[in-house]
Motif scaffolding. Structure first.
Motif, PDB file in Angstrom:
ATOM      1  N   ALA A  76      65.685  66.657 -93.463  1.00 52.79           N
ATOM      2  CA  ALA A  76      65.772  67.155 -92.091  1.00 52.79           C
ATOM      3  C   ALA A  76      64.673  68.189 -91.857  1.00 52.79           C
ATOM      4  CB  ALA A  76      67.144  67.777 -91.841  1.00 52.79           C
ATOM      5  N   GLU A  77      64.015  68.106 -90.720  1.00 51.27           N
ATOM      6  CA  GLU A  77      62.927  69.031 -90.411  1.00 51.27           C
ATOM      7  C   GLU A  77      63.396  70.263 -89.645  1.00 51.27           C
ATOM      8  OE1 GLU A  77      59.880  66.853 -88.441  1.00 51.27           O
ATOM      9  OE2 GLU A  77      59.490  65.537 -90.157  1.00 51.27           O
ATOM     10  N   ARG A  78      64.617  70.203 -89.118  1.00 49.89           N
ATOM     11  CA  ARG A  78      65.222  71.345 -88.432  1.00 49.89           C
ATOM     12  C   ARG A  78      66.606  71.575 -89.020  1.00 49.89           C
ATOM     13  NH1 ARG A  78      64.923  69.445 -82.274  1.00 49.89           N
ATOM     14  NH2 ARG A  78      66.015  67.688 -83.277  1.00 49.89           N
ATOM     15  N   ARG A  79      67.008  72.829 -89.171  1.00 44.42           N
ATOM     16  CA  ARG A  79      68.282  73.090 -89.825  1.00 44.42           C
ATOM     17  C   ARG A  79      69.459  72.520 -89.050  1.00 44.42           C
ATOM     18  NH1 ARG A  79      69.267  79.636 -89.393  1.00 44.42           N
ATOM     19  NH2 ARG A  79      69.208  79.856 -87.128  1.00 44.42           N
ATOM     20  N   LYS A  80      69.315  72.383 -87.746  1.00 45.42           N
ATOM     21  CA  LYS A  80      70.418  71.818 -86.960  1.00 45.42           C
ATOM     22  C   LYS A  80      70.600  70.330 -87.228  1.00 45.42           C
ATOM     23  CE  LYS A  80      68.000  70.668 -82.638  1.00 45.42           C
ATOM     24  NZ  LYS A  80      67.971  70.934 -81.175  1.00 45.42           N
ATOM     25  N   ASP A  81      69.611  69.712 -87.885  1.00 49.03           N
ATOM     26  CA  ASP A  81      69.702  68.286 -88.184  1.00 49.03           C
ATOM     27  C   ASP A  81      70.174  67.998 -89.603  1.00 49.03           C
ATOM     28  OD1 ASP A  81      68.841  67.411 -85.667  1.00 49.03           O
ATOM     29  OD2 ASP A  81      66.739  67.701 -86.205  1.00 49.03           O
ATOM     30  N   THR A  82      70.425  69.028 -90.412  1.00 48.80           N
ATOM     31  CA  THR A  82      70.962  68.800 -91.756  1.00 48.80           C
ATOM     32  C   THR A  82      72.378  68.245 -91.649  1.00 48.80           C
ATOM     33  OG1 THR A  82      71.827  71.051 -91.904  1.00 48.80           O
ATOM     34  CG2 THR A  82      69.584  70.670 -92.734  1.00 48.80           C
ATOM     35  N   LEU A  83      72.856  67.652 -92.714  1.00 47.57           N
ATOM     36  CA  LEU A  83      74.189  67.054 -92.678  1.00 47.57           C
ATOM     37  C   LEU A  83      75.252  68.103 -92.371  1.00 47.57           C
ATOM     38  CD1 LEU A  83      75.988  64.570 -93.070  1.00 47.57           C
ATOM     39  CD2 LEU A  83      76.157  65.179 -95.486  1.00 47.57           C
ATOM     40  N   TYR A 241      70.944  61.542 -90.669  1.00 45.48           N
ATOM     41  CA  TYR A 241      71.971  62.569 -90.877  1.00 45.48           C
ATOM     42  C   TYR A 241      72.965  62.602 -89.717  1.00 45.48           C
ATOM     43  CZ  TYR A 241      69.878  64.544 -95.074  1.00 45.48           C
ATOM     44  OH  TYR A 241      69.427  64.718 -96.362  1.00 45.48           O
ATOM     45  N   ARG A 242      72.467  62.388 -88.521  1.00 47.21           N
ATOM     46  CA  ARG A 242      73.381  62.371 -87.378  1.00 47.21           C
ATOM     47  C   ARG A 242      74.402  61.256 -87.512  1.00 47.21           C
ATOM     48  NH1 ARG A 242      70.979  61.581 -81.416  1.00 47.21           N
ATOM     49  NH2 ARG A 242      71.100  59.367 -81.968  1.00 47.21           N
ATOM     50  N   ARG A 243      73.935  60.076 -87.926  1.00 49.47           N
ATOM     51  CA  ARG A 243      74.856  58.949 -88.091  1.00 49.47           C
ATOM     52  C   ARG A 243      75.819  59.184 -89.259  1.00 49.47           C
ATOM     53  NH1 ARG A 243      73.083  54.471 -84.855  1.00 49.47           N
ATOM     54  NH2 ARG A 243      74.913  53.388 -85.681  1.00 49.47           N
ATOM     55  N   THR A 244      75.327  59.814 -90.335  1.00 48.05           N
ATOM     56  CA  THR A 244      76.187  60.094 -91.485  1.00 48.05           C
ATOM     57  C   THR A 244      77.251  61.119 -91.124  1.00 48.05           C
ATOM     58  OG1 THR A 244      74.334  59.626 -92.981  1.00 48.05           O
ATOM     59  CG2 THR A 244      76.216  60.819 -93.899  1.00 48.05           C
TER      60      THR A 244
END
Length: 282
Positions: A76-83, A241-244
């Protein structure tokens, strides 16, 4: 008698040579996969620990995420996009409550590392819910399934002892990894499915809520690899990550006793034992 013995001996030698040749092929393919994947993303995931969605006010829900690089959010390139952040934001939106995220996952971890991740937590820390995603490195490092599962169960037991409910995302489908050549990819797919199945059975027996990532979100990674994977074609992208996270949130809500009456669907299972779900006092 001698011709028969000679024929049998020749067959045995031929079989042995075939095994050696196959082993050498897999060794070369594994080396090729490592070169293709490399470490383009480094070995440190973004730090996403914080209280997400403070705007809702009130006491935050404490979410702990343990496991490997997927759990840590590498790619993830932005922390809001991490799992972890994706799960936290999904829970906050559903519960209208802030979520305090603590990611204890470490890049490169096998299931045996879960104990150290728990040991690293503050002794006074008490999460409300924990999400564990682990298994891929156990497969690539050929950890025996019973050994891997025993470490997972120990972690689930320790988490329950802290007073929280547990959701386990089982080993992803390694057959989705295009950089891994065949037949190694097929062997990885079979091994990951075997581990995932064993994890699900053990997690249910230990009182956790297993989610089959291979079943729930795996087809997306197989059908849309360019969108689902990050730069190294091994770890998820922001969309992956969004889908997971979307696959995990329904079971997290179920574990917290926040079901809305809609069945989560295939790939989501309930624990066999009793799990704590009453968080009204926290």
């Amino acid at each position: 008698m001698v011709p028969v013995l000679a024929t049998a001996l020749a067959a045995s030698v031929g079989a042995a040579l075939a095994v050696v040749a196959a082993a050498e092929l897999l060794r070369r393919q594994a080396a090729l996969a490592r070169r293709r994947i490399g470490k383009a993303l480094g070995e440190e995931a973004l730090d996403a620990d914080r209280v997400w969605r403070k705007k809702y006010g009130g006491p935050p829900l404490d979410l702990l995420v343990l496991g490997d690089s997927v759990a840590a959010g590498l790619g993830a390139e932005r922390r809001k996009d991490t799992l972890g952040a994706r799960i936290a934001r999904g829970l906050a939106k559903r519960l209208h409550r802030p979520v305090r995220l603590r990611v204890g996952a470490v890049v490169g971890s096998e299931s045996s590392a879960l104990a150290a991740q728990l040991d690293a937590l503050d002794p006074a820390y008490r999460p409300d819910v924990a999400v564990v995603v682990v298994g891929g490195n156990d497969v690539t490092h050929r950890v025996p399934v019973p050994v891997s599962v025993s470490h997972l169960v120990e972690a689930v037991d320790r988490l329950h002892a802290l007073g929280c409910v547990v959701v386990v995302g089982t080993c992803p489908d390694l057959g989705a990894l295009r950089p891994v050549p065949q037949p190694l990819r097929a062997l990885g797919a079979r091994a990951s499915r075997q581990l995932a199945a064993a994890q699900a059975v053990a997690a249910r027996a230990a009182g956790a809520y297993p989610v089959s990532l291979a079943e729930v979100v795996g087809p997306f990674f197989v059908d849309h690899p360019d969108e689902a994977f990050s730069l190294d074609r091994f770890h998820p992208s922001a969309l992956g990550y969004r889908r997971t996270a979307k696959a995990l949130v329904p079971s997290v809500l179920r574990a917290l006793g926040e079901e809305d009456g809609t069945p989560p669907g295939p790939g989501h299972e309930r624990p066999e034992g009793r799990a704590r779900t009453d968080l009204s006092g926290r």
